[in-house]
Design an enzyme around this catalytic site. Structure first.
Site, PDB file in Angstrom:
ATOM      1  N   ASP A 297      12.871  -4.338  21.454  1.00 25.87           N
ATOM      2  CA  ASP A 297      13.505  -3.661  22.578  1.00 25.87           C
ATOM      3  C   ASP A 297      13.157  -2.166  22.530  1.00 25.87           C
ATOM      4  O   ASP A 297      12.018  -1.796  22.286  1.00 25.87           O
ATOM      5  CB  ASP A 297      15.025  -3.886  22.552  1.00 25.87           C
ATOM      6  CG  ASP A 297      15.381  -5.370  22.693  1.00 25.87           C
ATOM      7  OD1 ASP A 297      14.608  -6.093  23.341  1.00 25.87           O
ATOM      8  OD2 ASP A 297      16.428  -5.794  22.161  1.00 25.87           O
TER       9      ASP A 297
ATOM     10  N   LYS B 139       0.138  -3.750  11.088  1.00 20.71           N
ATOM     11  CA  LYS B 139       1.318  -4.614  10.984  1.00 20.71           C
ATOM     12  C   LYS B 139       2.505  -3.833  11.546  1.00 20.71           C
ATOM     13  O   LYS B 139       3.158  -3.055  10.842  1.00 20.71           O
ATOM     14  CB  LYS B 139       1.598  -5.004   9.528  1.00 20.71           C
ATOM     15  CG  LYS B 139       0.415  -5.718   8.822  1.00 20.71           C
ATOM     16  CD  LYS B 139      -0.482  -4.742   8.120  1.00 20.71           C
ATOM     17  CE  LYS B 139      -1.424  -5.381   7.112  1.00 20.71           C
ATOM     18  NZ  LYS B 139      -2.260  -6.441   7.583  1.00 20.71           N
TER      19      LYS B 139
ATOM     20  N   LYS C 187       0.873  -1.176   0.000  1.00 21.03           N
ATOM     21  CA  LYS C 187       0.000   0.000   0.000  1.00 21.03           C
ATOM     22  C   LYS C 187       0.908   1.223   0.000  1.00 21.03           C
ATOM     23  O   LYS C 187       1.437   1.621   1.033  1.00 21.03           O
ATOM     24  CB  LYS C 187      -0.916   0.041   1.224  1.00 21.03           C
ATOM     25  CG  LYS C 187      -1.902  -1.122   1.326  1.00 21.03           C
ATOM     26  CD  LYS C 187      -1.347  -2.253   2.123  1.00 21.03           C
ATOM     27  CE  LYS C 187      -2.414  -3.336   2.330  1.00 21.03           C
ATOM     28  NZ  LYS C 187      -1.829  -4.579   2.885  1.00 21.03           N
TER      29      LYS C 187
ATOM     30  N   ASP D  63       4.775  13.779  -5.945  1.00 18.74           N
ATOM     31  CA  ASP D  63       5.818  14.701  -6.415  1.00 18.74           C
ATOM     32  C   ASP D  63       7.225  14.311  -5.950  1.00 18.74           C
ATOM     33  O   ASP D  63       8.131  15.145  -5.970  1.00 18.74           O
ATOM     34  CB  ASP D  63       5.512  16.137  -5.964  1.00 18.74           C
ATOM     35  CG  ASP D  63       4.320  16.731  -6.688  1.00 18.74           C
ATOM     36  OD1 ASP D  63       3.962  16.210  -7.755  1.00 18.74           O
ATOM     37  OD2 ASP D  63       3.723  17.694  -6.166  1.00 18.74           O
TER      38      ASP D  63
END
Length: 480
Positions: free
Chosen positions: A405, A400, A226, A231
Site C-alpha cells: 500500500d 529484492k 549482504k 565504526d
C-alpha cells in the site's frame, strides 16, 4: 548349498545392507517428525525406503529443515555475548516506536525478527552497482575503528580486487577488519586472495565450515546476507554482492538492476547485531565493536528483520504471506526468483481477488536456469486470479523490494523462493517512513515502465517439452 557355507564376505554384505535399512528407518522417523511439507516428507520416505545408501547422505546435506547447532546470539550462554545482546536490546527499546494494533505487518515483523522498529534513522536508497560501490568504498575509506563485512558472494574480478585492496589498506592503517563470507557462495575465493587479507591483519571467516562436522554436512543452508558496518555509525544492506556483474560488466546479463540501502542511526546497531550473531557462529569469538548510537533529523522509522533456518518457524514466508493478507490497495514485489509455496501463492491469489493491485516483477533473462524455468510453472496459478507478472527487459533484475500500500516498504536480501523461505539466512529493512515509501514507489514505477506484462499464453502455448521442463524444474524447488 546351506547358508552356513556362504563366504563371510557375503554375510558382511548382508549385514551392511540390513544396517543401511535400519539406519534408513531411523531417518524416516526423523523426516516424518521434522520435514515441513507433506510433499517433502513423502519424497524423503520413498527415497529412504528404496535406496537408503544414497538417500541417507543426501538427507544430511539437503533434507534438514533447521540449521542444527546454529548458536543464536540472543540465546547464547556466552556471558560476554549475552551481556552485549541484552544491553543492545535495552538501547534499541529506548528508540523503539509504539505500534498501534492496526499495524499488523509491523507487529508481525518485530515479533518474527526479534528487533523493534526504531526512530531517528536516516536511509539512503542506492540504485544499482555504481552508486552502491561508490558509497560502500567511501565508507570503508572513512573507517577509523573497525569494519564488519558479510557477503554471500565475493569474486576475484576487478571489483573483488578493489574490495580486497580497500580492506587491506584499512587493516594496515590499524583499523580492525572482520570479513565473513559464505563458503558455498564464495567457493571460488582463492587461498591467495584470503592469504593476502590475513597477512594484512584482516580476520577472515567462512560461514558454514570449520569446527562443526554436522554443519559441514548441511550444505543446503547458505548465509545469503549482504552486510557492511563501519565504526558502528553507518551500515549497508541489500541485494548486491561483490563482483563485476553488479556493475553490468557481464555480457550475459547486460545492465544489472539492483537496490541497496545506506543506513545511519539506531538501525545500524540492529544490523551490527545480525553480523555479531553470524560471526560468533563462524568462529566462537566476540568481535570488539562499538555500541553507542545517535539519531538523525530525518527520523525515519525502520526495523531490521533477520530471518533464516535457525528461526523456530519460516519467518520470511510468514512475512510475505502477511504482507499479502494485510494489503488493501497494492502489493508490489520484485525478485529475481518466483517459486512460492502453496501458502504464499494462496495469499497472493486472495489479495488479487479482493482487488489489490498485486504485481510481481521478474527478470526476462535467467541466471539460474532451474529457478527461471520454475517461475513459468506458476503462470496458471497467478494470472487467472489477477496476480500480474512482469518481466524486466532492460538487463537483469536482481533487487529484492516489497511495497505494501502506502504504508510499508522493504529492501533486503530475501527472494520469493524456497531458499529464502526456509534455507537461507537473510536480512531485510522494513520502513514505514512516508518519504521513503514514496521514493520506493517512484523507483518501482520507473522499473515497471521497463517491463513487459506476462500473458498466460506465454506458457500455455509453449512446446510440450518446454512446459514439461518447467514443471519438472518446479518439482526440484526445495533444493534449487
Amino acid at each position: 548349498m546351506s547358508l552356513l557355507s556362504y563366504d563371510p564376505t557375503t554375510w558382511w554384505g548382508i549385514g551392511l545392507l540390513v544396517a543401511f535399512y535400519v539406519f534408513g528407518f531411523l531417518h524416516i522417523l526423523h523426516a516424518l517428525m521434522n520435514t515441513r511439507t507433506s510433499q517433502g516428507t513423502i519424497a524423503w520416505i520413498a527415497c529412504l525406503i528404496s535406496v537408503p545408501f544414497f538417500a541417507i547422505p543426501l538427507y544430511w546435506m539437503l533434507g534438514r529443515s533447521r540449521f542444527t547447532g546454529y548458536i543464536r546470539a540472543r540465546r547464547s550462554n556466552d556471558i560476554q555475548l549475552k551481556n552485549i545482546i541484552d544491553g543492545m536490546h535495552k538501547t534499541l527499546l529506548q528508540y523503539s516506536v509504539d505500534l498501534p494494533e492496526e499495524d499488523v505487518i509491523e507487529r508481525a515483523a518485530t515479533e518474527l525478527g526479534g528487533l523493534p522498529f526504531t526512530r531517528g534513522n536516516s536511509l539512503q536508497v542506492l540504485i544499482n552497482g555504481k552508486s552502491t560501490f561508490e558509497h560502500l568504498f567511501s565508507a570503508i575509506a572513512r573507517a577509523e575503528k573497525y569494519i564488519c563485512v558479510n557477503f554471500f558472494i565475493v569474486k576475484t574480478d576487478k571489483v573483488g580486487m578493489k574490495f580486497q585492496k580497500a580492506l587491506i589498506e584499512r587493516a594496515r592503517s590499524g583499523v580492525k577488519v572482520y570479513f565473513l563470507f559464505d563458503e558455498i557462495g564464495s567457493h571460488k575465493l582463492t587461498s591467495t586472495y584470503l592469504g593476502e587479507l590475513r597477512d594484512a591483519g584482516v580476520q577472515c571467516e567462512a560461514f558454514g565450515s570449520g569446527r562443526r562436522l554436522l554443519s559441514r554436512l548441511q550444505m543446503n543452508f547458505r548465509n545469503h546476507r549482504k552486510i557492511a558496518v563501519v565504526d558502528g555509525r553507518e551500515a549497508f544492506l541489500g541485494g548486491l554482492n561483490v563482483g563485476d556483474e553488479y556493475l553490468g560488466r557481464d555480457k550475459r546479463f547486460g545492465d544489472w538492476r539492483d537496490t541497496h540501502l545506506h543506513l545511519k542511526g539506531p538501525s545500524v546497531q540492529a544490523v551490527q547485531l545480525v553480523f555479531l550473531e553470524d560471526w560468533f557462529w563462524a568462529c566462537d569469538r566476540v568481535p570488539e565493536l562499538l555500541w553507542e548510537t545517535e539519531t538523525f533529523p530525518a527520523d525515519q522509522k525502520t526495523a531490521i528483520i533477520p530471518t533464516g533456518p535457525a528461526d523456530p518457524t519460516d519467518s520470511w514466508k510468514l512475512l510475505v504471506a502477511e504482507a499479502a493478507n494485510s494489503s488493501r490497495k497494492r502489493l508490489w514485489i520484485t525478485s529475481p526468483y518466483f517459486v512460492p509455496d502453496d501458502g504464499v501463492m494462496t495469499a497472493l491469489q486472495l489479495a488479487a481477488l479482493r482487488g489489490v493491485d498485486v504485481r510481481i516483477m521478474l527478470p526476462a533473462v535467467a541466471d539460474h536456469l532451474l529457478v527461471w524455468l520454475s517461475s513459468f510453472a506458476y503462470y496458471e496459478q497467478s494470472i487467472p486470479f489477477g496476480v500480474k507478472l512482469f518481466r524486466y527487459a532492460d538487463g537483469f533484475l536482481h533487487q529484492k523490494v516489497l511495497l505494501i500500500d502506502d504504508r510499508m516498504a522493504a529492501v533486503g536480501t530475501a527472494n520469493l523462493d524456497n531458499r529464502s523461505f526456509r534455507l537461507n539466512f537473510e536480512v531485510t529493512a522494513f520502513v514505514s517512513d512516508q518519504t521513503f515509501i514514496r521514493q520506493i514507489s517512484d523507483m518501482l514505477s520507473e522499473d515497471f515502465s521497463r517491463c513487459a506484462e506476462v500473458k498466460l499464453e506465454e506458457f500455455t502455448e509453449k512446446s510440450f517439452l518446454f512446459r514439461a521442463a518447467c514443471r519438472a524444474a518446479r518439482l526440484m524447488a526445495p533444493i534449487q
